[in-house]
Design an enzyme around this catalytic site. Structure first.
Site, short mmCIF file in Angstrom:
data_model
loop_
_atom_site.label_atom_id
_atom_site.label_comp_id
_atom_site.label_asym_id
_atom_site.label_seq_id
_atom_site.Cartn_x
_atom_site.Cartn_y
_atom_site.Cartn_z
N GLY A 76 0.58 -1.36 0.19
CA GLY A 76 -0.19 0.07 -0.15
C GLY A 76 0.91 1.34 -0.06
O GLY A 76 0.18 2.06 0.63
N ARG A 92 1.83 3.43 -1.75
CA ARG A 92 0.96 4.54 -3.14
C ARG A 92 -0.47 4.89 -1.69
O ARG A 92 -0.77 6.25 -2.35
CB ARG A 92 1.00 4.46 -3.66
CG ARG A 92 1.61 3.98 -5.38
CD ARG A 92 1.39 4.39 -6.15
NE ARG A 92 0.67 3.98 -6.72
CZ ARG A 92 0.24 3.93 -8.73
NH1 ARG A 92 1.59 3.85 -8.89
NH2 ARG A 92 -0.47 3.29 -8.79
N TYR A 113 -16.47 -3.43 8.18
CA TYR A 113 -14.60 -2.98 8.14
C TYR A 113 -14.06 -2.97 9.43
O TYR A 113 -13.24 -3.81 9.68
CB TYR A 113 -15.12 -1.40 7.62
CG TYR A 113 -13.66 -1.21 8.34
CD1 TYR A 113 -12.70 -0.58 7.12
CD2 TYR A 113 -12.96 0.50 9.00
CE1 TYR A 113 -11.12 -0.62 6.97
CE2 TYR A 113 -12.20 0.87 8.71
CZ TYR A 113 -11.26 0.70 7.68
OH TYR A 113 -9.71 1.10 7.91
N PRO A 115 -4.37 2.92 14.60
CA PRO A 115 -4.00 4.19 14.29
C PRO A 115 -5.95 5.08 14.81
O PRO A 115 -6.86 4.19 14.25
CB PRO A 115 -3.94 4.96 13.12
CG PRO A 115 -3.90 3.88 12.09
CD PRO A 115 -4.09 2.60 12.79
N LEU A 141 -6.61 9.55 10.30
CA LEU A 141 -5.15 10.23 9.93
C LEU A 141 -5.24 11.20 8.92
O LEU A 141 -6.75 11.37 7.70
CB LEU A 141 -4.37 9.12 9.85
CG LEU A 141 -3.63 7.98 10.24
CD1 LEU A 141 -3.79 6.83 10.28
CD2 LEU A 141 -3.14 8.12 11.63
N1 LIG Z 1 -6.82 7.43 6.73
C1 LIG Z 1 -6.95 7.50 8.17
O1 LIG Z 1 -6.92 8.16 8.58
C2 LIG Z 1 -6.81 5.55 9.03
C3 LIG Z 1 -7.33 5.84 10.14
C4 LIG Z 1 -7.59 4.76 10.89
C5 LIG Z 1 -7.20 3.60 10.21
N2 LIG Z 1 -6.87 3.04 9.01
C6 LIG Z 1 -5.35 2.02 7.54
O2 LIG Z 1 -4.45 2.41 7.78
C7 LIG Z 1 -4.33 1.59 6.79
C8 LIG Z 1 -3.35 2.50 5.49
O3 LIG Z 1 -3.95 3.22 5.46
P1 LIG Z 1 -4.48 4.79 4.21
O4 LIG Z 1 -5.53 6.10 4.34
O5 LIG Z 1 -3.16 4.78 3.79
O6 LIG Z 1 -5.31 4.48 2.96
P2 LIG Z 1 -5.12 4.56 1.59
O7 LIG Z 1 -4.75 5.98 1.46
O8 LIG Z 1 -6.58 3.84 0.88
O9 LIG Z 1 -4.08 3.70 0.85
C9 LIG Z 1 -4.27 2.03 0.83
C10 LIG Z 1 -3.47 1.86 -0.17
O10 LIG Z 1 -3.80 0.33 -0.45
C11 LIG Z 1 -3.59 0.18 -1.28
N3 LIG Z 1 -4.79 -1.31 -1.93
C12 LIG Z 1 -6.05 -1.35 -1.96
N4 LIG Z 1 -6.18 -2.60 -2.25
C13 LIG Z 1 -5.24 -3.26 -2.08
C14 LIG Z 1 -5.18 -4.52 -3.07
N5 LIG Z 1 -6.49 -5.79 -3.18
N6 LIG Z 1 -3.60 -4.94 -3.53
C15 LIG Z 1 -2.76 -3.99 -3.64
N7 LIG Z 1 -2.99 -2.79 -2.99
C16 LIG Z 1 -4.58 -2.35 -2.36
C17 LIG Z 1 -4.94 1.13 -2.53
O11 LIG Z 1 -4.37 1.37 -3.56
P3 LIG Z 1 -5.17 1.71 -4.68
O12 LIG Z 1 -5.11 2.91 -4.30
O13 LIG Z 1 -4.68 1.50 -6.05
O14 LIG Z 1 -6.51 0.71 -4.67
C18 LIG Z 1 -3.78 2.30 -1.76
O15 LIG Z 1 -2.42 2.34 -2.25
C19 LIG Z 1 -5.47 1.27 7.17
O16 LIG Z 1 -4.98 -0.60 6.91
C20 LIG Z 1 -5.61 1.76 7.96
O17 LIG Z 1 -7.45 0.75 8.07
C21 LIG Z 1 -6.15 4.56 8.01
#
Ligand SMILES: NC(=O)c1ccc[n+]([C@@H]2O[C@H](COP(=O)([O-])OP(=O)(O)OC[C@H]3O[C@@H](n4cnc5c(N)ncnc54)[C@H](OP(=O)(O)O)[C@@H]3O)[C@@H](O)[C@H]2O)c1
Length: 348
Positions: A11, A13, A137, A164, A167
């Site tokens: 992940g 990107r 989820y 987390p 974020l």
């Molecule tokens: N953002 C928040 O506020 C937050 C809060 C609490 C927890 N988290 C956790 O932190 C982690 C990262 O979150 P994030 O905010 O960085 O999410 P994000 O920006 O949506 O990034 C998720 C990444 O995973 C990739 N991905 C999704 N499905 C995939 C698949 N089937 N195969 C390969 N790659 C895949 C996406 O690629 P594509 O975009 O190309 O699909 C993207 O690069 C997650 O586990 C999330 O639950 C985030």
């Protein structure tokens, strides 16, 4: 981890993955392994198995997941549980089969019960019913924690789960239909300011639309006009926010310096080994909106639409375990919002 260790960031990107990659690069790690979603679909068991067999990563940051706001979570309930379970099952199991030395699994504080005591400690996991909208989820994330714990207990692996809070940061999702509250408010206020300045060219460019009339109509759906910005709910609920680069720093710190054994509480039944990651400080949505308004320089009105749901009134994480493990956040919210807005404007 040493500087030549082969480290896979799944992940890379995304919001967190990109910050983890940047953090590792800045610390001199030079054997970093990445694959885009189109190169490797982590829900595909066969492809993930071949990838791990061939590449044999030594360390894994699992920051790939299907992530979205309240509406997406509630609407695509099947997609959220299916994709997340598949991704984490494939990555965690193949890490075990290929003798990965350490893995960090990213969950979320939505694993805690809707009515959990505040601030929410790790021990409130599975003590009550979850918030309905993101239950599928949250269940997948709870399964991820239990996967890590169970593999550690049965197979002696070293997998750590971190949860987390909300974020925000560079590479965040600013799509008005899918984004979280903070980037959505930044975009709304920025566009309202551009409307008030009659800056048609920038508005069309920002929204990637053909003409100004379409842009105005689109923004009206989200309550954005030259005079005001509508915000869902009363503005009273309080939320906590952590800068994504601080989150990445916490992840790298834990991978470098802490092991599964450090997360144990000492009781005979090993559970709740996951670690909350946050600031331990919260702010009302009204105060957040006013801070963003000042940062952006929008001079119109904020309209709080109390007909729309407020959601949980408070969601604050207890970060005492994280502090005891030796990590504290650095970027306070006001500074983070400034950095975020600079980044947003800079990428236009
Ligand atoms: N953002 C928040 O506020 C937050 C809060 C609490 C927890 N988290 C956790 O932190 C982690 C990262 O979150 P994030 O905010 O960085 O999410 P994000 O920006 O949506 O990034 C998720 C990444 O995973 C990739 N991905 C999704 N499905 C995939 C698949 N089937 N195969 C390969 N790659 C895949 C996406 O690629 P594509 O975009 O190309 O699909 C993207 O690069 C997650 O586990 C999330 O639950 C985030």
């Amino acid at each position: 981890m040493n500087k030549d260790s082969k480290i896979y960031v799944a992940g890379h990107r995304g919001l967190v993955g990109s910050a983890i990659l940047k953090n590792l690069e800045s610390k001199g790690y030079r054997n970093l392994l990445t694959r885009t979603h189109s190169d490797l679909d982590l829900t595909n068991q066969e492809s993930v198995s071949q990838f791990f067999d061939k590449e044999k990563p030594e360390y894994v940051f699992l920051a790939a997941a299907k992530v979205g706001g309240i509406v997406a979570n509630n609407t695509y309930r099947a997609d959220f549980i299916y994709h997340n379970l598949m991704i984490q099952n494939n990555v965690i199991h193949n890490s075990y089969l290929n003798k990965v030395k350490k893995l960090l699994f990213l969950g979320s504080t939505c694993i805690y019960p809707k009515d959990a005591d505040q601030p929410m400690s790790e021990d409130s996991l599975l003590t009550g019913a979850l918030e309905y909208t993101n239950e599928p989820y949250a269940i997948s994330k709870i399964a991820g924690i239990k996967m890590c714990e169970s593999y550690n207990l049965q197979y002696g692996t070293n997998y750590i789960s971190v949860m987390p809070t909300n974020l925000y940061g560079p590479n965040d999702n600013f799509d008005l239909e899918k984004s979280h509250v903070l980037p959505a408010l930044i975009k709304k206020m920025h566009l309202a300011k551009l409307l008030s300045e009659n800056n048609k060219e920038q508005i069309i460019k920002d929204l990637s639309l053909e003409n100004f009339e379409d842009a105005k109509e689109y923004l009206l759906q989200f309550g954005v006009t030259a005079e005001s910005v509508e915000i869902w709910g009363s503005g009273k609920p309080k939320r906590e926010f952590l800068w994504s680069e601080d989150m990445a720093d916490a992840c790298v710190f834990i991978m470098e310096k802490r092991d599964f054994k450090d997360t144990l509480s000492g009781s005979d039944e090993i559970r709740n080994t996951h670690i909350n990651i946050g600031t331990g400080k919260d702010i009302s949505i009204k105060e957040l909106a006013e801070t963003i308004k000042d940062t952006v320089g929008f001079t119109g009105k904020l309209i709080f639409n109390s007909d729309k749901p407020d959601g949980t009134m408070r969601k604050l994480t207890d970060v005492s375990k994280l502090h005891d493990l030796g990590w504290n956040h650095r970027i306070e919210l006001k500074e983070g919002i400034n950095k975020m807005y600079e980044w947003y404007v800079g990428k236009q």
